[in-house]
Scaffold this active site. Structure first.
Site, mmCIF file in Angstrom:
data_model
loop_
_atom_site.group_PDB
_atom_site.id
_atom_site.type_symbol
_atom_site.label_atom_id
_atom_site.label_comp_id
_atom_site.label_asym_id
_atom_site.label_seq_id
_atom_site.Cartn_x
_atom_site.Cartn_y
_atom_site.Cartn_z
ATOM 1 N N GLY A 203 -4.358 6.794 8.917
ATOM 2 C CA GLY A 203 -4.243 5.877 7.796
ATOM 3 C C GLY A 203 -3.442 4.667 8.214
ATOM 4 C CB THR B 208 -0.933 0.015 1.236
ATOM 5 O OG1 THR B 208 -1.946 0.986 1.010
ATOM 6 C CG2 THR B 208 -0.189 0.337 2.504
ATOM 7 C CE LYS C 26 -4.995 0.318 0.686
ATOM 8 N NZ LYS C 26 -3.887 0.198 -0.251
ATOM 9 C CB SER D 96 5.023 -1.470 -0.995
ATOM 10 O OG SER D 96 3.815 -1.129 -1.643
#
Length: 180
Positions: free
Chosen positions: A52, A8, A40, A131
């Site tokens: 988040g 994400t 998110k 990521s």
């Protein structure tokens, strides 16, 4: 940690009295996109705090609830709530197994909270996890440093789109939340 933790991108920027926290919408299980529009990021504590997550969705929802409980317990003190959540997260047998990172912010400060007991205030008022976080963070630093005319919202949106162009675990289906 599971692959989900890395799959994400969440980015927050505080700039000129405004805060924006955004994320992509991709949920990945191993090498397969399971959903393209996951939410998110969310508002907490009467829309005064943005939060988040990167990691397991179910784990993150548990942590959102715990963090909001701490915000209520400490009258909206985000730092105190973050420290108390980190202590509980690290020490509790159930919570210790949760695989997620939280990024939380208000108009003045942003914090990263981990299950290892970390509460980190990043430099430059830029928060990035997941990521694609490093890609989004690099873009955000450049935009913030060289594009003073942009709002925090515009910088987050542009940076997340750059990350989505580079990171295979990040898509262009963005959710952006603002505090002004």
């Amino acid at each position: 940690m599971s692959n989900m933790l890395e799959a994400t991108t969440v980015l927050g920027i505080i700039h000129n009295g405004q805060a924006c926290l955004g994320a992509d919408g991709q949920a990945t299980l191993d090498k397969v996109v399971m959903k393209a529009n996951v939410q998110k990021v969310r508002y907490l504590y009467n829309k005064q705090v943005l939060a988040g997550f990167a990691g397991s969705t179910a784990d993150a929802f548990t942590l959102f609830e715990r963090f909001e409980d701490k915000l209520n317990q400490y009258n909206g003190s985000m730092e105190r709530a973050a420290v108390e959540l980190a202590k509980e997260w690290r020490g509790d047998r159930y919570l210790r197994r949760l695989e997620a990172l939280l990024a939380v912010m208000n108009k003045e400060k942003g914090l990263l909270i981990s299950g290892q007991g970390d509460v980190i205030e990043p430099e430059d008022h830029i928060l990035a996890i997941g990521s694609g976080g490093a890609y989004a963070q690099a873009a955000a630093k450049a935009l913030k440093r060289h594009s003073s005319g942009l709002s925090s919202h515009e910088m987050v949106e542009a940076s997340l789109n750059i990350a989505a162009d580079i990171c295979i675990y990040t898509n262009h289906n963005l959710t952006l939340l603002d505090l002004a």
